[in-house]
Design a protein around this motif. Structure first.
Motif, short mmCIF file in Angstrom:
data_model
loop_
_atom_site.label_atom_id
_atom_site.label_comp_id
_atom_site.label_asym_id
_atom_site.label_seq_id
_atom_site.Cartn_x
_atom_site.Cartn_y
_atom_site.Cartn_z
N GLU A 1 2.49 24.93 -2.29
CA GLU A 1 3.65 24.59 -3.09
C GLU A 1 5.09 24.70 -2.33
OE1 GLU A 1 4.99 28.60 -5.40
OE2 GLU A 1 3.31 29.54 -4.05
N PHE A 2 4.95 25.16 -1.08
CA PHE A 2 6.42 25.01 -0.31
C PHE A 2 6.21 23.72 0.41
CE2 PHE A 2 5.38 29.74 -0.59
CZ PHE A 2 6.30 29.73 -1.67
N SER A 3 5.27 22.67 0.42
CA SER A 3 5.26 21.82 1.24
C SER A 3 6.09 20.57 0.82
CB SER A 3 3.82 21.16 1.43
OG SER A 3 2.78 21.99 1.85
N ASP A 4 6.58 19.64 1.80
CA ASP A 4 7.10 18.33 1.56
C ASP A 4 6.16 17.39 1.13
OD1 ASP A 4 9.27 19.73 2.38
OD2 ASP A 4 9.27 18.48 4.27
N LEU A 5 6.42 16.23 0.38
CA LEU A 5 5.41 15.29 0.11
C LEU A 5 5.79 14.09 0.88
CD1 LEU A 5 3.21 14.08 -1.46
CD2 LEU A 5 4.82 13.54 -3.26
N ASP A 6 4.97 13.55 1.73
CA ASP A 6 5.39 12.57 2.96
C ASP A 6 4.57 11.28 2.42
OD1 ASP A 6 6.82 14.37 4.96
OD2 ASP A 6 5.03 15.28 4.87
N LEU A 7 5.15 10.34 1.83
CA LEU A 7 4.85 9.15 1.21
C LEU A 7 5.20 8.02 2.22
CD1 LEU A 7 5.35 9.53 -2.46
CD2 LEU A 7 3.01 9.91 -1.08
N VAL A 8 4.06 7.16 2.68
CA VAL A 8 4.31 5.87 3.35
C VAL A 8 4.36 4.71 2.39
CG1 VAL A 8 3.55 4.44 5.19
CG2 VAL A 8 3.48 6.84 5.40
N ILE A 9 5.30 3.87 2.19
CA ILE A 9 5.41 2.69 1.54
C ILE A 9 5.08 1.45 2.29
CG2 ILE A 9 6.37 1.65 -0.60
CD1 ILE A 9 5.56 4.77 -0.90
N ALA A 10 4.20 0.92 2.49
CA ALA A 10 3.87 -0.14 3.08
C ALA A 10 4.21 -1.52 2.29
CB ALA A 10 2.24 -0.38 3.94
N GLY B 1 0.80 -1.16 -0.05
CA GLY B 1 0.02 0.06 0.10
C GLY B 1 0.94 1.10 0.05
N ILE B 2 0.20 2.38 -0.44
CA ILE B 2 1.09 3.74 -0.32
C ILE B 2 0.10 4.69 0.31
CG2 ILE B 2 1.87 5.54 -2.02
CD1 ILE B 2 2.17 3.23 -3.89
N ALA B 3 0.50 5.53 1.01
CA ALA B 3 -0.44 6.25 1.67
C ALA B 3 0.40 7.87 2.01
CB ALA B 3 -0.62 5.92 3.15
N ALA B 4 -0.18 8.83 1.83
CA ALA B 4 0.37 10.14 2.12
C ALA B 4 -0.06 10.74 3.61
CB ALA B 4 -0.22 11.28 1.11
N ALA B 5 1.07 11.37 4.26
CA ALA B 5 0.91 11.74 5.50
C ALA B 5 1.12 13.16 5.32
CB ALA B 5 1.92 11.06 6.64
N GLY B 6 1.38 14.03 6.62
CA GLY B 6 1.82 15.37 6.67
C GLY B 6 0.82 16.22 6.06
N SER B 7 0.95 17.11 5.52
CA SER B 7 0.22 18.22 4.97
C SER B 7 -0.70 17.78 3.84
CB SER B 7 1.02 19.47 4.53
OG SER B 7 1.91 19.00 3.39
N LEU B 8 -0.46 16.74 3.10
CA LEU B 8 -1.45 16.34 2.37
C LEU B 8 -2.53 15.61 3.11
CD1 LEU B 8 -0.65 14.55 -1.14
CD2 LEU B 8 -2.51 13.99 0.16
N ALA B 9 -2.41 14.89 3.82
CA ALA B 9 -3.25 14.27 4.78
C ALA B 9 -4.14 15.25 5.50
CB ALA B 9 -2.55 13.11 5.57
N GLY B 10 -3.38 16.27 6.10
CA GLY B 10 -4.02 17.16 6.72
C GLY B 10 -4.95 18.24 5.82
N GLY B 11 -4.64 18.10 4.58
CA GLY B 11 -5.44 19.14 3.65
C GLY B 11 -4.70 20.76 3.81
N THR B 12 -3.46 20.75 4.28
CA THR B 12 -2.81 21.86 4.49
C THR B 12 -1.81 22.16 3.29
OG1 THR B 12 -1.49 21.10 6.16
CG2 THR B 12 -3.36 22.16 6.93
N MET B 13 -1.70 21.28 2.41
CA MET B 13 -0.57 21.50 1.31
C MET B 13 -0.54 22.59 0.49
SD MET B 13 0.78 18.59 -1.18
CE MET B 13 1.81 17.60 -0.18
#
Length: 211
Positions: A45-54, A31-43
């Motif tokens: 242009e300056f945000s990191d992309l936080d990906l969890v690879i299960a 599975g692949i998930a996104a954490a951080g600002s993408l998950a929180g809806g606050t992303m």
């Protein structure tokens, strides 16, 4: 496509989609998930992309050894390194560009995905297994008891004052920043009802203390 991913800046969204397209071809990836600002809806242009690879537990060591190759296959990789300095050796921190994009890949055995500090959004999974792993526990952001801060704060203040007294002003600057990040910021954010994440967004989340 998840609505939060669809609303992300195009650079972040396109990279996430490319990651999904590549990794879903690998049967070891669960599975692949996104954490951080993408998950929180606050992303933004300056945000990191936080990906969890299960991944399959039996394949975790193998995939960990190959993670730089995964990163290189996803775009123009400028640099990457592991996250021991933030206490997370499973993390691969990557910088792509141009245009510049910071991506954090966290490779975890699927059962270990349940231990987390926020609630990721699942972007893709096999047979619901990542969702099922998340359902076995709740997110817990690490937060120390107030007494932990009290026991240490005044010793740290004295240390900082001694640096000022000696004229070691760069050391004193570093010590003041330490106090802001480790004590004052987390306590202020927690008091305002937010995660005690150092001084993260304290300007808007605890503006009186920031001022």
């Amino acid at each position: 496509m998840d609505v939060r991913l669809a609303a992300a800046p195009s650079l972040h969204r396109d990279f996430a989609v490319a990651t999904i397209e590549l990794l879903t071809k690998d049967p070891r990836v669960v599975g692949i998930a996104a954490a951080g600002s993408l998950a929180g809806g606050t992303m933004d242009e300056f945000s990191d992309l936080d990906l969890v690879i299960a991944v399959e537990p039996a394949s975790h060591a193998e995939i960990t050894a190959e993670r730089q190759q995964f990163a290189e296959a996803l775009g123009p990789l400028l640099t990457c390194f592991t996250g021991e300095h933030v206490g997370e050796p499973r993390l691969l921190i990557a910088l792509y560009g141009p245009p510049l994009l910071h991506v954090d890949f966290k490779f975890v055995a699927v059962a270990d995905a349940a231990e987390r500090v926020d609630e990721p959004v699942v972007l893709w999974e096999r047979d619901g297994r990542l969702t099922a792993a998340y359902a076995t526990d709740v997110a817990r952001y690490p937060h120390r008891e107030d007494q932990w801060y009290e026991d240490r704060f005044w010793g740290w203040v004295h240390y900082t004052a001694s640096k000022i007294g000696r004229g070691e002003l760069y050391d004193a600057h570093a010590a003041l920043n330490f106090l802001r990040t480790v004590v004052i910021g987390p306590l202020a954010l927690a008091a305002a009802g937010h995660q005690p994440a150092g001084v993260r967004r304290i300007e808007t989340r605890a503006p009186d203390v920031a001022a």
